[in-house]
Design a protein around this motif. Structure first.
Motif, PDB file in Angstrom:
ATOM      1  N   ILE A 168       0.841  -1.205   0.000  1.00  0.00           N
ATOM      2  CA  ILE A 168       0.000   0.000   0.000  1.00  0.00           C
ATOM      3  C   ILE A 168       0.871   1.249   0.000  1.00  0.00           C
ATOM      4  N   GLU A 227      -8.172   7.237  -0.124  1.00  0.00           N
ATOM      5  CA  GLU A 227      -8.547   5.855   0.173  1.00  0.00           C
ATOM      6  C   GLU A 227      -7.314   5.027   0.534  1.00  0.00           C
ATOM      7  N   GLU A 247      -6.201   3.096   4.012  1.00  0.00           N
ATOM      8  CA  GLU A 247      -5.758   1.695   4.036  1.00  0.00           C
ATOM      9  C   GLU A 247      -4.360   1.574   4.642  1.00  0.00           C
TER      10      GLU A 247
END
Length: 566
Positions: A173, A348, A352
């Motif tokens: 991520i 977003e 995360e």
């Protein structure tokens, strides 16, 4: 355990074979006799690097073959299965390595060719070699965390795997966040180009395989006149008056008229010709239908030519086929969507990332707590081992630190280091600060005795690791190796009579010369031969009755000691 080891044309070895047993094996002999070559051979079997220098002078190649008997639940079978190598636990596992005089190496496991990486993976499950310099990995603190985790696998393993999964997810991520932040400016500049390209491709409304279909149709339309004329001629030849089918039809009637006079021969012939007539008649009807269906359509041909030109132009820009062009449009459309919704996607991803970081941090803390508990147990076991090796007052600590701002790695957020104080009053210090070779040897033996039970490697080899010790310490090392051989097969090259007398199997490595060629031979010593070799180790070149008596006494005491230890 290692059952047999066959060595041919390796260095000064012409051909030797070892038939091994369970227990403690020692290899002794004069300096330079070639003892280490035996260890080198085992190293090659375990996936060590080869060299043409290892091939005996005058030989085309060197070969080493080893056979092992391994328990059915040993990890090596899982490795073999993963690598696609066949083997049965109730049969010997055979490894063969050949090295050519040009330096090329080939390896086989159970007859199947394997590359060096595969051989090393298998070899590391079977043989562990420790030399005077091999144990230096214990003195590099960055590797201590792996020793601790291997020892504590039953306690640490599950949470470590969960942590590593969380670490990989967080890293993935985090990478997406960085890429989105770093490429946002460039992406914005590309947005207009992507929009143009998507519009250019989508406006044509391509269909997969369309170009092949159009090319086939163009061939038909371009040759419509020729197709029509040839089909018409073929039909006329078959079905016109007095033409092919007319003649064959008359032949059918002639054969049918006379078939009754010779039914065995003429009737089949009549039926065969009649069948051919019907097939040709059917083909003629199909040719007629094809002729009547031929299209003369110049406007359609012009449309196809223009369509193919458009597709050809797109192929030069975006792909080798219509399928590739459509795939490219899908890709840049997705990228364009990402660019246009960059801020939302970044927010977003950052959410995360925060969740992933929290999970990784929590698992890292759990991992730290479990490591601290295991560290105390490992330190206690090492201290117990060291006491048996006459280092009674030694202190040992497995230090696990995760203070300050955590630095997360694939192994967690901990720094692990082995600390020792070999003498009373001295502070705990890093293993690398220890100066005494004898202390280093005993610490290494203590640790490897513990890890041998953990990693379940069946063959443990010590190459003169007892260098620098004598007296009671040497005796303690000998007894520890003997005890260790109950759990695995132990081989040791040694110059110490205290170690040699504790062996279950004693090999003498000796060098001879014949016709200006040097040869290394191996003798399995028993009885008086073994006493004589031990006396040589005690007294040097000159073996006296006194040293022989002393050697015999040492062997008898060693046998009594082993019985008591059992």
């Amino acid at each position: 355990m290692l059952l047999e080891l066959s060595i041919r044309h390796l260095a000064v070895i012409e051909h030797v074979e070892l038939h091994c047993k369970s227990g403690f094996h020692v290899l002794t002999g004069e300096t330079g006799a070639g003892k280490s070559i035996i260890i080198d051979a085992l190293g090659l079997i375990a996936g060590g690097r080869s060299s043409s220098d290892l091939v005996r002078y005058g030989s085309d190649k060197a070969s080493i073959e080893a056979s092992f008997l391994v328990a059915s639940d040993h990890p090596v079978w899982a490795a073999l299965s993963r690598l696609g190598i066949e083997g049965e636990p109730d049969e010997a596992l055979i490894i063969r390595r050949e090295i050519s005089s040009q330096g090329k190496s080939t390896s086989r496991v159970n007859g199947q060719l394997v590359n060096l990486a595969m051989l090393k993976e298998i070899g590391e499950c079977l043989v562990n070699i420790h030399g005077q310099h091999e144990h230096q990995s214990l003195f590099h603190s960055e590797g201590h965390i792996r020793f601790l985790d291997a020892f504590g696998e039953p306690v640490i393993g599950q949470v470590k795997r969960e942590y590593q999964s969380a670490f990989a997810a967080y890293q993935g991520i985090r990478k997406q966040v960085r890429e989105l932040q770093e490429t946002s400016q460039q992406a914005l500049q590309m947005a207009d180009l992507y929009k143009f390209q998507v519009e250019e491709i989508r406006s044509v409304k391509l269909k997969a395989g369309e170009d092949e279909t159009l090319q086939e149709e163009r061939r038909k339309l371009s040759n419509a006149e020729r197709l029509y004329q040839s089909a018409a001629d073929a039909y006329e030849l078959l079905y016109g008056n007095g033409k092919g089918l007319d003649v064959i039809g008359r032949a059918v009637h002639k054969l049918q008229d006379i078939a009754s006079y010779d039914t065995s021969k003429l009737q089949p012939l009549a039926e065969q010709v009649q069948s051919a007539f019907y097939q040709l008649e059917d083909a003629a009807y199909q040719i007629r239908d094809y002729r009547d269906g031929i299209e003369f359509n110049p406007s359609r041909l012009d449309f196809i030519e223009q369509r193919l030109d458009t597709i050809s132009s797109l192929r030069r820009k975006y792909g080798d086929s219509v399928k590739d062009i459509i795939a490219y449009a899908d890709k840049i459309e997705a990228e364009l969507s990402l660019i246009e919704h960059k801020d939302e996607r970044l927010q977003e991803l950052q959410r995360e990332e925060s969740i992933a970081f929290e999970r990784m941090s929590r698992l890292a803390s759990d991992l730290t707590l479990k490591r601290m508990a295991v560290a105390e147990r490992l330190a206690a076991e090492i201290v117990t081992e060291l006491r048996e090796l006459h280092m009674e007052r030694t202190q040992f600590k497995v230090q696990v630190e995760s203070e300050g701002e955590p630095k997360f790695t694939v192994d967690g957020a901990d720094q692990v280091e082995f600390l020792i104080s070999a003498n009373p009053g001295e502070p705990l210090r890093s293993l690398s600060k220890i100066a005494s070779g004898g202390e280093i040897s005993r610490i290494m033996l203590a640790m490897k005795s513990i890890f041998a039970r953990v990693d379940r490697i069946p063959v443990l080899v010590f190459d003169e690791v007892d260098t620098g010790v004598s007296g009671r310490a040497a005796q303690a090392i000998a007894e520890r190796m003997s005890r260790l051989s109950r759990d695995c097969q132990v081989f040791s090259i040694t110059h110490l009579p205290q170690v040699a007398c504790m062996a279950d199997v004693h090999y003498l490595i000796r060098k001879t010369t014949d016709n200006d060629r040097t040869f290394t031979n191996i003798d399995d010593l028993h009885g008086a031969e073994r006493v004589h070799e031990l006396a040589r180790m005690l007294g040097g070149v000159e073996v006296t009755d006194k040293t022989l008596e002393h050697a015999g006494e040492m062997i008898n005491l060693a046998e009594a000691k082993k019985l008591k230890m059992a």
